[in-house]
Design an enzyme around this catalytic site. Structure first.
Site, PDB file in Angstrom:
ATOM      1  N   LYS A 200       5.632  -3.798  -6.250  1.00 16.97           N
ATOM      2  CA  LYS A 200       5.952  -3.383  -4.884  1.00 16.97           C
ATOM      3  C   LYS A 200       5.881  -1.864  -4.802  1.00 16.97           C
ATOM      4  CE  LYS A 200       9.537  -3.737  -1.319  1.00 16.97           C
ATOM      5  NZ  LYS A 200      10.876  -4.280  -0.999  1.00 16.97           N
ATOM      6  N   LYS A 253       2.733  -6.315  -3.265  1.00 18.86           N
ATOM      7  CA  LYS A 253       3.057  -5.857  -1.914  1.00 18.86           C
ATOM      8  C   LYS A 253       2.890  -4.344  -1.835  1.00 18.86           C
ATOM      9  CE  LYS A 253       6.934  -5.809   1.373  1.00 18.86           C
ATOM     10  NZ  LYS A 253       8.360  -6.114   1.579  1.00 18.86           N
TER      11      LYS A 253
END
Length: 331
Positions: A200, A253
């Site tokens: 992330k 992400k």
């Protein structure tokens, strides 16, 4: 005998193109995010201005929207909660009667076959907007790692107790997958998988989400725990650590700007890989489509196809219900 490649032979009509198509997208690949708000107003439905077509919803409105989407073929959701009260340690994240816990129970009671995934983080629940406990006097966002693990584990267990099918830690604390895995196992939930936001990045693409989840940091930023967008080898270290700690899925992400990372994770690990097509990606497509700068449906479909081609088994996307409603993907 021709002396050059005749690739057009396999593109000359739609049935031929469909016959040799290498990647497809259907409802089974897609997960729809929902934002559920703790409120006494059963009809609460607040548009998120930076995400056209996406709303903050009361429990009753959540159930209504999910019912419509399930009828269209939606199979999986991920829930984000917005509590009525926030505090410095995010207490509502692990409250047995918290908003996400109530939402899980409500959805599972009505939609037994719906796969309910829950975001496990503190940012929506803390008064300061960071993903964990801050050090005393902090003004930069230096989250205190190890004490935060205890709270994340409590949140994950509370979600499992409410009936969640999968818990998905998004906080990026070191060791959180192990802490959650051990807590789930110790409380009788060894069957509940952990879908880790393994990779992330500290991305500018999250802006609209922070409006939706009301989770903008009050000071500092998240660069001390989310990853530097310039790094790719680090992504492999993060993913490997989560695999070793017991992750069952790996999330990358954002998605679109990090398709190279999706491919690296796919090629390096045998676990299912999810790509999170984040709020900024969604908003850019919608804004351009609203202004007639692009064909929104075609660009949306192409963006999802690209993520599948990059190696994503699962795509978390705000486009999910729209794609199903317009029958752009199969149920």
């Amino acid at each position: 005998m021709s002396d050059f490649f005749r690739g057009r032979r396999l593109r000359r009509n739609a049935p031929m193109r469909e016959l040799v198509r290498e990647h497809d997208i259907s409802a089974r690949h897609l997960v729809m995010p929902y934002f559920v708000v703790e409120t006494d107003d059963a009809g609460f439905r607040k548009p998120i201005t930076s995400m056209p077509g996406i709303f903050q919803l009361s429990l009753a409105e959540l159930e209504k929207d999910v019912a419509e989407a399930v009828a269209l073929g939606m199979r999986s959701v991920i829930l984000f909660g917005i509590p009525a009260v926030k505090d410095y340690k995010g207490s509502e994240a692990y409250n047995h009667d918290g908003i996400v816990q109530k939402a899980i129970r409500r959805l599972k009671e009505r939609f037994a076959d719906l796969l309910v995934i829950t975001d496990v983080c503190l940012c929506e629940y803390t008064s300061h907007g960071h993903c964990g406990l801050l050090r005393q006097g902090d003004t930069t966002g230096e989250v205190h790692n190890d004490p935060t693990l205890t709270l994340l584990a409590k949140a994950a267990v509370s979600h499992a107790e409410a009936g969640a099918d999968i818990v998905a830690p998004s906080d990026m604390m070191d060791g959180r997958v192990l802490a959650i895995r051990e807590a789930l196992d110790a409380n009788g939930f060894s069957h509940i998988p952990v879908m880790s936001y393994a990779v992330k990045y500290a991305s500018a693409f999250y802006g609209p989400f922070r409006e939706a989840a009301e989770s903008t940091p009050q000071h500092g930023d998240r660069k001390t725990y989310q990853m530097d967008p310039a790094n790719s080898r680090e992504a492999m270290r993060e993913a490997a650590a989560d695999v070793a700690e017991g992750a069952d899925f790996l999330i990358v992400k954002p998605a679109g700007p990090y398709m190279d990372i999706i491919r690296m994770v796919r090629d390096s690990f045998d676990l299912p890989v999810a790509a999170y097509q984040v709020s900024g990606e969604y908003s850019m497509i919608k804004a351009a489509a609203i202004n007639d700068w692009i064909d929104g449906d075609k660009v949306a479909m192409e963006s999802l196809t690209g993520l599948r081609r990059a190696g994503a088994d699962i795509i978390i996307s705000y486009l999910t219900v729209e794609m199903l409603r317009k029958k752009l993907v199969s149920a």
